[in-house]
Scaffold this active site. Structure first.
Site, PDB file in Angstrom:
ATOM      1  N   THR A  71      42.991  48.348  41.783  1.00 28.05           N
ATOM      2  CA  THR A  71      43.743  49.058  42.826  1.00 28.05           C
ATOM      3  C   THR A  71      43.196  50.478  42.967  1.00 28.05           C
ATOM      4  OG1 THR A  71      45.692  47.712  42.446  1.00 28.05           O
ATOM      5  CG2 THR A  71      46.059  49.852  43.495  1.00 28.05           C
ATOM      6  N   ASN A 150      41.228  36.066  46.450  1.00 27.40           N
ATOM      7  CA  ASN A 150      42.118  35.770  45.329  1.00 27.40           C
ATOM      8  C   ASN A 150      43.135  34.663  45.618  1.00 27.40           C
ATOM      9  OD1 ASN A 150      42.807  38.193  46.966  1.00 27.40           O
ATOM     10  ND2 ASN A 150      44.802  37.910  46.011  1.00 27.40           N
ATOM     11  N   GLN A 178      37.559  38.865  41.741  1.00 31.84           N
ATOM     12  CA  GLN A 178      37.711  37.443  41.374  1.00 31.84           C
ATOM     13  C   GLN A 178      36.398  36.749  41.040  1.00 31.84           C
ATOM     14  OE1 GLN A 178      40.510  35.843  40.759  1.00 31.84           O
ATOM     15  NE2 GLN A 178      41.983  37.342  41.530  1.00 31.84           N
ATOM     16  N   HIS A 200      41.352  42.690  33.546  1.00 35.05           N
ATOM     17  CA  HIS A 200      42.354  41.674  33.206  1.00 35.05           C
ATOM     18  C   HIS A 200      42.173  40.347  33.934  1.00 35.05           C
ATOM     19  CE1 HIS A 200      45.418  41.855  36.603  1.00 35.05           C
ATOM     20  NE2 HIS A 200      44.780  42.972  36.840  1.00 35.05           N
ATOM     21  N   THR A 236      41.484  61.680  30.578  1.00 31.12           N
ATOM     22  CA  THR A 236      40.863  61.240  29.328  1.00 31.12           C
ATOM     23  C   THR A 236      40.587  59.740  29.372  1.00 31.12           C
ATOM     24  OG1 THR A 236      42.042  62.988  28.190  1.00 31.12           O
ATOM     25  CG2 THR A 236      41.174  61.220  26.806  1.00 31.12           C
ATOM     26  N   CYS A 324      58.525  36.460  48.604  1.00 32.33           N
ATOM     27  CA  CYS A 324      59.920  36.266  48.966  1.00 32.33           C
ATOM     28  C   CYS A 324      60.560  37.649  49.096  1.00 32.33           C
ATOM     29  CB  CYS A 324      60.607  35.452  47.882  1.00 32.33           C
ATOM     30  SG  CYS A 324      62.291  35.073  48.310  1.00 32.33           S
TER      31      CYS A 324
HETATM   32  C1  LIG Z   1      41.010  40.563  44.821  1.00 31.88           C
HETATM   33  C2  LIG Z   1      41.836  41.533  44.058  1.00 31.88           C
HETATM   34  N1  LIG Z   1      41.675  42.845  44.272  1.00 31.88           N
HETATM   35  C3  LIG Z   1      42.400  43.767  43.620  1.00 31.88           C
HETATM   36  C4  LIG Z   1      43.354  43.401  42.694  1.00 31.88           C
HETATM   37  C5  LIG Z   1      44.160  44.474  41.981  1.00 31.88           C
HETATM   38  O1  LIG Z   1      43.752  44.587  40.649  1.00 31.88           O
HETATM   39  P1  LIG Z   1      44.499  45.517  39.585  1.00 31.88           P
HETATM   40  O2  LIG Z   1      45.635  44.700  39.081  1.00 31.88           O
HETATM   41  O3  LIG Z   1      43.482  45.779  38.512  1.00 31.88           O
HETATM   42  O4  LIG Z   1      44.924  46.764  40.243  1.00 31.88           O
HETATM   43  C6  LIG Z   1      43.557  42.038  42.430  1.00 31.88           C
HETATM   44  C7  LIG Z   1      44.599  41.607  41.469  1.00 31.88           C
HETATM   45  O5  LIG Z   1      45.507  40.877  41.792  1.00 31.88           O
HETATM   46  C8  LIG Z   1      42.780  41.086  43.139  1.00 31.88           C
HETATM   47  O6  LIG Z   1      42.930  39.762  42.927  1.00 31.88           O
END
Ligand SMILES: Cc1ncc(COP(=O)(O)O)c(C=O)c1O
Length: 379
Positions: A71, A150, A178, A200, A236, A324
């Site tokens: 993000t 995604n 992804q 993650h 940091t 939802c």
């Molecule tokens: C294609 C895509 N972009 C961005 C993100 C956001 O990632 P983060 O959770 O590291 O902010 C995701 C996570 O769901 C994602 O699938």
């Protein structure tokens, strides 16, 4: 039985990554900006992680900016180019199937006076290079098109887009979140200017990611404060998680071929199992070219909210792109872009598998769907 099949949302942390993080947390706690011995020890771990990541992605270490995840990387990429290059134009291009961490940034920029073109996709979720060619203008300063979607797993022709933009002023950003661990990524040969990833999604920890910033890419840095990341992202550095991300990236890329073969097998096994039960469904996206871990299916017989609840109660953890809100289901923006107004935008489920899963896991999911189908038929 419990089956987690939402790996596109997040993954478990690999044991090797947990060990790496734990060791750094307890034995290398120094602040990488401190000049004493303990600080230099932290700096060494940070530098080694950066070098390792850069080598795997075929980038130079100084092209890697560590962030708190995708993000932040997407925000930095899009706002950074829009603000830095506004003297060259205020036209931006993206696609209508991006993650919200991209789309909502463009919406904000529109409010600030930028003009944004949202490229349509076909029924498979592809942006065609011709549509991009038609949308490109002299004053276009940024193109941001995701690599792998995604929700449905569609993979865009990022190399062709980069080729098209080669002799254009527009900076090219791609959200590659992804794709990591599912496709080999070589940033030099991909020719993108900016590339986002987050740990993650490939068995690393949450809250750490990076933005690849190709040398000489114009970018106004957004987070101000200390001189970390060569003054490009203050704060940091989370050395333990960054070293964990480096370990996770190493494991994920070493394992691509084996893991993809397994995932393709599991996907096919799932489709076969559903067909063998005569469950009506349709695939959203393309079976052969989509990311191997994502299978998005439209089930015409049931309300998705009800289906997700029953699956959850029976130990199957999956999700849908439709949200939802206030008691009603909002259609998925990705499926709406692919199909327009259609029940499938509200009645589809994303299953995202892992190489750690077994055929038994898949059979269990198929069986639970069969039970829901039969329940609906008898209602
Ligand atoms: C294609 C895509 N972009 C961005 C993100 C956001 O990632 P983060 O959770 O590291 O902010 C995701 C996570 O769901 C994602 O699938």
């Amino acid at each position: 039985m419990k089956v987690y099949a939402d790996y596109a949302a997040t993954t478990n942390v690999a044991p090797e990554v947990v060990s790496e993080i734990t060791e750094v947390l307890s034995d290398h706690f120094g602040n990488a900006s401190s000049i004493h011995h303990i600080g230099r020890d932290g700096r060494r771990i940070l530098d080694q992680s950066r070098m390792k990541i850069a080598k795997i992605l075929n980038a130079s270490p100084r092209e890697i900016v560590f962030t708190s995840g995708a993000t932040e990387s997407n925000n930095l990429a899009i706002k950074g180019v829009a603000y830095q290059n506004q003297h060259k134009g205020k036209h931006l291009i993206t696609s209508s199937i991006e993650h919200h961490s991209v789309l909502h940034v463009f919406e904000q920029l529109e409010k600030e006076g930028y003009e944004v073109t949202y490229l349509p996709v076909d029924a498979q979720g592809f942006v065609t290079v011709d549509t991009l060619k038609d949308a490109l203008r002299k004053d276009t300063i940024l193109v941001s098109i995701m690599f792998g979607n995604n929700e449905v797993g569609t993979v865009q022709s990022v190399d062709e887009i980069a080729e098209l933009l080669d002799d254009h002023q527009a900076v090219f950003h791609t959200d590659g979140v992804q794709t990591i661990g599912h496709m080999p990524i070589d940033l030099k040969s991909l020719k993108v200017d900016l590339f986002t990833l987050t740990a993650h999604k490939f068995y690393g920890p949450k809250g750490v990611g990076l933005l690849y910033v190709k040398d000489k890419t114009p970018l106004q840095f957004q987070q101000l404060g200390g001189a970390q990341e060569i003054k490009r992202r203050a704060g940091t550095e989370n050395i333990a998680y960054i070293s964990g991300m480096a370990k996770a990236l190493e494991l994920a890329t070493d394992n691509i071929e084996q893991s993809s073969l397994k995932l393709i097998h599991l996907k096919q096994h799932f489709i076969n199992a559903l067909q063998s039960y005569d469950i009506p469904f349709e695939l959203n996206g393309d079976m052969n070219t989509s990311l191997p871990h994502i299978t998005n299916l439209y089930f015409p017989f049931s309300d998705v909210e009800k289906m997700l609840t029953i699956l959850d109660m029976n130990g199957v953890f999956v999700s849908s792109g439709s949200a939802c809100t206030a008691g009603s289901i909002e259609p998925s923006h990705v499926l709406t872009a692919m199909f327009g107004e259609h029940p499938r935008t509200k009645q589809s489920i994303r299953f995202s598998f892992s190489h750690q899963m077994t055929e038994e896991d898949i059979d269990y999911i198929a069986l639970q769907i069969k039970k829901i189908y039969e329940m609906n038929r008898n209602e």
